[in-house]
Design a protein around this motif. Sequence first.
Motif, mmCIF file in Angstrom:
data_model
loop_
_atom_site.group_PDB
_atom_site.id
_atom_site.type_symbol
_atom_site.label_atom_id
_atom_site.label_comp_id
_atom_site.label_asym_id
_atom_site.label_seq_id
_atom_site.Cartn_x
_atom_site.Cartn_y
_atom_site.Cartn_z
ATOM 1 N N GLN A 120 0.836 -1.093 0.099
ATOM 2 C CA GLN A 120 0.067 0.088 0.007
ATOM 3 C C GLN A 120 0.994 1.441 0.085
ATOM 4 N N ALA A 121 2.059 1.175 0.544
ATOM 5 C CA ALA A 121 2.550 2.602 0.758
ATOM 6 C C ALA A 121 3.464 2.503 0.003
ATOM 7 N N LEU A 122 3.827 1.842 -1.417
ATOM 8 C CA LEU A 122 4.360 1.563 -2.595
ATOM 9 C C LEU A 122 3.606 2.312 -3.618
ATOM 10 N N ALA A 123 2.068 1.928 -3.391
ATOM 11 C CA ALA A 123 1.157 2.386 -4.340
ATOM 12 C C ALA A 123 1.370 4.282 -4.377
ATOM 13 N N GLN A 124 1.448 4.300 -3.859
ATOM 14 C CA GLN A 124 1.196 6.017 -3.195
ATOM 15 C C GLN A 124 2.421 6.777 -4.133
ATOM 16 N N LEU A 125 3.669 6.015 -4.706
ATOM 17 C CA LEU A 125 4.929 6.639 -4.753
ATOM 18 C C LEU A 125 5.139 6.505 -6.499
ATOM 19 N N THR A 126 5.187 7.517 -7.426
ATOM 20 C CA THR A 126 5.133 7.244 -8.532
ATOM 21 C C THR A 126 6.012 6.487 -8.882
ATOM 22 N N PRO A 127 5.839 6.215 -9.945
ATOM 23 C CA PRO A 127 6.090 4.845 -11.244
ATOM 24 C C PRO A 127 7.590 4.796 -10.553
ATOM 25 N N ASP A 128 8.030 6.023 -11.279
ATOM 26 C CA ASP A 128 9.587 5.812 -11.318
ATOM 27 C C ASP A 128 10.282 5.766 -10.379
ATOM 28 N N GLN A 129 9.448 6.359 -8.820
ATOM 29 C CA GLN A 129 9.434 6.519 -7.319
ATOM 30 C C GLN A 129 9.838 4.935 -7.147
ATOM 31 N N ARG A 130 9.137 4.292 -7.572
ATOM 32 C CA ARG A 130 8.533 2.974 -7.328
ATOM 33 C C ARG A 130 9.883 2.349 -7.597
ATOM 34 N N ALA A 131 10.588 2.202 -9.236
ATOM 35 C CA ALA A 131 11.192 1.467 -9.490
ATOM 36 C C ALA A 131 12.603 1.707 -9.002
ATOM 37 N N CYS A 132 12.826 3.037 -8.784
ATOM 38 C CA CYS A 132 14.291 3.621 -8.033
ATOM 39 C C CYS A 132 14.561 3.068 -6.639
ATOM 40 N N VAL A 133 13.066 2.572 -6.150
ATOM 41 C CA VAL A 133 12.803 2.559 -4.485
ATOM 42 C C VAL A 133 13.519 0.764 -5.149
ATOM 43 N N LYS A 158 19.022 9.092 -8.012
ATOM 44 C CA LYS A 158 19.785 9.897 -6.837
ATOM 45 C C LYS A 158 18.154 10.583 -5.562
ATOM 46 N N SER A 159 17.584 10.893 -6.510
ATOM 47 C CA SER A 159 16.720 11.603 -6.063
ATOM 48 C C SER A 159 15.730 10.728 -5.537
ATOM 49 N N HIS A 160 15.848 9.846 -6.597
ATOM 50 C CA HIS A 160 14.381 9.160 -6.855
ATOM 51 C C HIS A 160 14.033 8.490 -5.336
ATOM 52 N N VAL A 161 15.486 7.611 -5.040
ATOM 53 C CA VAL A 161 15.253 6.789 -4.240
ATOM 54 C C VAL A 161 15.555 7.735 -3.299
ATOM 55 N N SER A 162 16.425 8.780 -2.832
ATOM 56 C CA SER A 162 15.719 9.707 -1.733
ATOM 57 C C SER A 162 14.716 10.131 -1.173
ATOM 58 N N ARG A 163 14.013 10.754 -2.259
ATOM 59 C CA ARG A 163 12.372 10.998 -1.741
ATOM 60 C C ARG A 163 11.339 9.911 -1.523
ATOM 61 N N GLY A 164 11.534 8.650 -1.961
ATOM 62 C CA GLY A 164 11.001 7.505 -1.969
ATOM 63 C C GLY A 164 11.084 6.728 -0.885
ATOM 64 N N ARG A 165 11.805 6.746 0.142
ATOM 65 C CA ARG A 165 12.440 6.318 0.845
ATOM 66 C C ARG A 165 11.765 7.402 2.183
ATOM 67 N N ALA A 166 12.021 8.871 2.331
ATOM 68 C CA ALA A 166 10.859 9.828 2.902
ATOM 69 C C ALA A 166 9.977 9.315 3.128
ATOM 70 N N ARG A 167 9.369 9.032 1.533
ATOM 71 C CA ARG A 167 7.313 9.046 1.872
ATOM 72 C C ARG A 167 7.393 7.447 2.701
ATOM 73 N N LEU A 168 8.627 6.567 1.915
ATOM 74 C CA LEU A 168 7.955 5.294 2.761
ATOM 75 C C LEU A 168 7.913 5.340 3.691
ATOM 76 N N SER A 169 8.763 5.603 5.015
ATOM 77 C CA SER A 169 9.540 5.596 5.693
ATOM 78 C C SER A 169 8.312 6.245 6.464
ATOM 79 N N GLU A 170 7.828 7.743 6.095
ATOM 80 C CA GLU A 170 6.664 8.568 7.026
ATOM 81 C C GLU A 170 5.386 7.366 6.888
ATOM 82 N N LEU A 171 4.731 6.901 5.609
ATOM 83 C CA LEU A 171 3.890 5.858 5.237
ATOM 84 C C LEU A 171 4.100 5.021 5.978
#
Lengths: 176, 110
Positions: A120-133, A158-171
């Motif tokens: 469910q948390a991954l579904a909140q990310l953009t497809p590119d962010q999901r792939a990088c994460v 790098k930017s997608h990984v960083s933002r994705g990690r932050a968003r996942l951690s939050e969720l």
Amino acid sequence: MPGEPTDAALVAAARSGSDTAFARIVDRYQAPVRGFLRRICVDETDADDMAQEVFLGAWTRLRTLKEGGRLKTWLFAIAWRKAKGRARSMARSRKRDHEYQDMRPDAHTPQTEMALAMQQALAQLTPDQRACVALCLAGGWTHGDAAAVLDMPLGTVKSHVSRGRARLSELLGVSE
Amino acid sequence: MTDSDMTGADPLNAFFRAGEAPAADARFRLAVMEKVALRRFRVDLALRLLAAALLLIGAVLLAPVLDGIAAALGGTLYDLFLVLGVAGLIAFAGHAWLTRTIRWPALRLF
């Protein structure tokens, strides 16, 4: 592991027509490829179907893999292209598919709470962010290798990984 | 952050590990290999149909020439070439049968 044939040896044997060698390639990479697709597609059944298509595509185009080319990177690049190509049609048919999935005998495979939460948390990310994460955080790929597979600039990865990690951690309520 | 940092004790790792595919999955491998066999069969069938079509077209185009040759050779040699031609066709079909990659009972075109 001693005695295990290298990727190059398996590719050479599979190119010569050995189904055994190709089956070993499938065995070796099915888990990481399916894992990657499950994370970027979110829907597990779609992802596994697509993973089968990835290996079928790989078998068809095995001769295009350059000598010394990295099999793993090549397989993941095929997976990413397939996932991107099907993203739109998957979104269109999602409603219809869910009706069909509910009728499948394995539709209600028990999943752990953690897996569901991550899905469910991954579904909140953009497809590119999901792939990088999926590659860098879950798969342990380097940013450079992920950039090569996803055909994105290094900085973007790098930017997608960083933002994705932050968003996942939050969720997921995980402290970074 | 370095790459090694990411693979270490990442608190997200437990969540990622929870949704992983099994390391060994014979059903998945079987499904892939079945698709591979089917694709190989289709390619094989298409190539053989193409070869047969080319042979047929060649035979039709060459028919007037062959008729002339047959008339010049006379009845006995004509029969001999006819037998050789039929034998060649049977050999072609036999080769296709013996080198087929899928057993007929397991055959599913679609």
